[in-house]
Every structure is written in C-alpha cells, then in structure tokens.
Design a protein around this motif. Sequence first.
Motif, PDB file in Angstrom:
ATOM      1  N   THR A 268     -46.579 -31.627  73.230  1.00 13.57           N
ATOM      2  CA  THR A 268     -46.168 -31.489  72.834  1.00 13.57           C
ATOM      3  C   THR A 268     -44.284 -30.558  72.850  1.00 13.57           C
ATOM      4  O   THR A 268     -44.864 -28.748  73.200  1.00 13.57           O
TER       5      THR A 268
ATOM      6  N   HIS B 173     -41.489 -28.561  71.989  1.00 17.36           N
ATOM      7  CA  HIS B 173     -40.463 -28.599  70.896  1.00 17.36           C
ATOM      8  C   HIS B 173     -39.437 -28.438  71.392  1.00 17.36           C
ATOM      9  O   HIS B 173     -39.043 -27.071  72.468  1.00 17.36           O
TER      10      HIS B 173
ATOM     11  N   ARG C 248     -40.476 -32.742  68.989  1.00 17.38           N
ATOM     12  CA  ARG C 248     -40.158 -32.037  67.079  1.00 17.38           C
ATOM     13  C   ARG C 248     -39.363 -31.449  67.630  1.00 17.38           C
ATOM     14  O   ARG C 248     -38.609 -30.513  68.094  1.00 17.38           O
TER      15      ARG C 248
ATOM     16  N   CYS D  43     -37.555 -23.596  64.102  1.00 16.28           N
ATOM     17  CA  CYS D  43     -39.087 -22.583  64.220  1.00 16.28           C
ATOM     18  C   CYS D  43     -38.877 -21.592  62.973  1.00 16.28           C
ATOM     19  O   CYS D  43     -40.298 -21.496  62.561  1.00 16.28           O
TER      20      CYS D  43
ATOM     21  N   HIS E  25     -47.115 -30.336  63.075  1.00 14.46           N
ATOM     22  CA  HIS E  25     -46.479 -31.269  63.670  1.00 14.46           C
ATOM     23  C   HIS E  25     -46.964 -30.382  65.449  1.00 14.46           C
ATOM     24  O   HIS E  25     -46.689 -31.866  65.840  1.00 14.46           O
ATOM     25  N   LEU E  26     -47.141 -29.757  65.379  1.00 11.76           N
ATOM     26  CA  LEU E  26     -46.880 -29.389  66.405  1.00 11.76           C
ATOM     27  C   LEU E  26     -48.457 -29.647  67.149  1.00 11.76           C
ATOM     28  O   LEU E  26     -49.473 -28.279  66.585  1.00 11.76           O
ATOM     29  N   LYS E  27     -48.988 -30.226  67.642  1.00 11.06           N
ATOM     30  CA  LYS E  27     -50.826 -30.300  68.351  1.00 11.06           C
ATOM     31  C   LYS E  27     -50.769 -30.592  69.583  1.00 11.06           C
ATOM     32  O   LYS E  27     -49.851 -30.655  70.483  1.00 11.06           O
TER      33      LYS E  27
ATOM     34  N   VAL F 235     -48.603 -26.452  73.835  1.00 15.21           N
ATOM     35  CA  VAL F 235     -46.701 -27.104  73.325  1.00 15.21           C
ATOM     36  C   VAL F 235     -45.666 -26.628  74.421  1.00 15.21           C
ATOM     37  O   VAL F 235     -46.380 -25.095  74.985  1.00 15.21           O
TER      38      VAL F 235
ATOM     39  N   THR G 268     -41.745 -24.772  75.319  1.00 15.26           N
ATOM     40  CA  THR G 268     -40.404 -24.889  74.490  1.00 15.26           C
ATOM     41  C   THR G 268     -39.822 -23.994  74.949  1.00 15.26           C
ATOM     42  O   THR G 268     -39.823 -23.138  76.013  1.00 15.26           O
TER      43      THR G 268
ATOM     44  N   ILE H 147     -43.595 -19.074  67.394  1.00 15.70           N
ATOM     45  CA  ILE H 147     -44.497 -20.725  67.310  1.00 15.70           C
ATOM     46  C   ILE H 147     -45.476 -20.242  68.426  1.00 15.70           C
ATOM     47  O   ILE H 147     -47.271 -20.051  67.176  1.00 15.70           O
TER      48      ILE H 147
ATOM     49  N   CYS I   9     -48.778 -20.414  65.019  1.00 16.64           N
ATOM     50  CA  CYS I   9     -49.513 -21.403  65.699  1.00 16.64           C
ATOM     51  C   CYS I   9     -50.436 -21.321  66.737  1.00 16.64           C
ATOM     52  O   CYS I   9     -51.807 -22.317  66.622  1.00 16.64           O
TER      53      CYS I   9
ATOM     54  N   VAL J 212     -48.838 -22.066  74.196  1.00 16.52           N
ATOM     55  CA  VAL J 212     -47.497 -22.274  74.247  1.00 16.52           C
ATOM     56  C   VAL J 212     -46.739 -21.681  75.341  1.00 16.52           C
ATOM     57  O   VAL J 212     -46.757 -20.477  75.862  1.00 16.52           O
TER      58      VAL J 212
END
Length: 298
Positions: free
Chosen positions: A201, A203, A232, A236, A262-264, A267, A269, A278, A282, A286
């Motif tokens: 995903t 970001h 997305r 954040c 929404h962060l599956k 990630v 970013t 995040i 999360c 990441v």
Amino acid sequence: TDRITGFYVDALPKLFGLPGPLRRLLISLTPKRLVARYLGLAGDATLPVPEGREVLDVMRRTGVLGDRDADFAYFADTYYRYVRPSSVEPLMLALRRLGYRLSFPRQRDSGILLWEHGDLERLRSLAEENVSSLIREVEKGRRILTTSPASTLMLRSVYPRLLKTPDAFNVSRAVVDVCELLLEISETRPEALSLRERAVTVHSSCFSQHLDLTGKLVKALENLGAEVTSVRRECCGVGGVWGLLERNRPVSRRVAELLIPHLKGPVVTYSETCQLQIAQLCGPSVYLPFEVIEPPEG
C-alpha cells in the motif's frame, strides 16, 4: 518548536563534529526520554535518535562515494546525514551496483523547520550556504540527488523564491528527487533492482502530493514488479514534527485515525516523519521508497 529546531539544525552538527568514539558515547549515555521531554515530544511519539554514525560512513562502506567521477551530488539533509543514515544504505548499494558514483558536497540543513516556523532570516543564511556549495556541483554537470520530499521542496521551490538569484534557480533545475530517479531506473534498467515486498500500500504524503511525486513512485514500484494494492492520500496527522509534540498529539492521532484502518499489509511512504507516525500506530512494515528496493541476487 524552537528547541526542536535548535536540536536538529544546530546541536546535531556540533555533536557530529566530535571524535567518533566520544560522539557515540554521548549518544549512548543521553537519557532519551528526558531529551524527548525537553523537546516537548509526546510520550508515545518515537524520538528520532541519532545512530552514532553519519551518511558519509555509509557512502564509503558501500563504495558509492566518488570524487571527479561522481554522477550525482547527494544532498542528505539532517535526518539522513546524522539521524538515520542506515535508511539510505539499500539505495547506496543499488546505485553502486548500477555503476553510479555520488559526491558529498559541503552542506547544511535544508532549513525546512525554519521555513515552517517563519524564521526567514536564518533560512536565508542556510539557503545561501547550501546554494553556494551546490552550484559548484551543478557547474560540473552533476544533478543533485535528494532523498526527502522536504529537501526537494526546499531546493527546488523555496530557495529560488527566497534568494531570487541565478545560482538558486540553476540549483533548483538540477534537483532530482529519489522517486524520479527510481522511475528513470525502472524504465531503463528494471532488471537492476528488485523489491523486498511484492504487494504494498502506498501512502501519499502531503509533500509528495504537492511535488507530484506519488504517481512517479507508484509507477516505479509497478515497473519493478510490485502490486500497488491501494494509494491512500489521507494525512497521517504528523505534519512534519507538529504531530509529535505533546500539545498537538491528541489532534494528530485523531487525524491519523482517518488513515490507519485503510493501510493493509506493507506500507511505502515517502516522508521520514510519516514513516515514524505510521510505524508507531500501524506496525513495523513501513518502508521509505529506497528501503523497499535492493539489488537482485547474484
């Protein structure tokens, strides 16, 4: 905010001017939570603690540091120069494998915190120093590689508007953001890079959106074989260092609540402070764009 600016703009360069063993000893002995409290950071916020080495060590070890043979001049900014130089190690290894060399010109902090807080007098001084050094690299035919959207914003947009000099405009035109470079490589030599994750995903950080970098990052990842399951664009909540401060933390977390569900999966970013935020809220998978790449095996 004055304390944070003083710490990252002024204190860290002085700390790294000390001999390596003394510097690492001071970092190891410093009570991190007391520093965080002094800076006004929230108790649940991740304090970006210097690793004890600087990015020049990483560049030398990976063999990417060049001199007359350099293709790019690397502008690291404070975070990757002093705080998390290990983050750019996969990028340095990949560029070395591709045959690139990077110079490391004299440089100071980009001044992003000064710009955010309206201290234009100090920012002008920093900008003039950086431009006077980087223009020499441009005159040698080198592009200026940045690995932070904040650095890209400052060198490409803020410096020329602030200084209004030919040198500042020439430096601006020479900037290549790492997302743009990854896109170039993915279009010309996709076999030269592989990815640590196959489905991610993305970001889209606020600065990435402003600089029109998100689409370039997504295209680069897809060219390299990634499945980008979602992009997305919600904030954040970190806002640079704003959301890490104790007084702003409740609002920061409420803003983040619009994004986090929404962060599956893994990630990606493009913002160092978004990554901190995040990962804190999360989970550990990441990545920054250059952390998810690696040279292929063999």
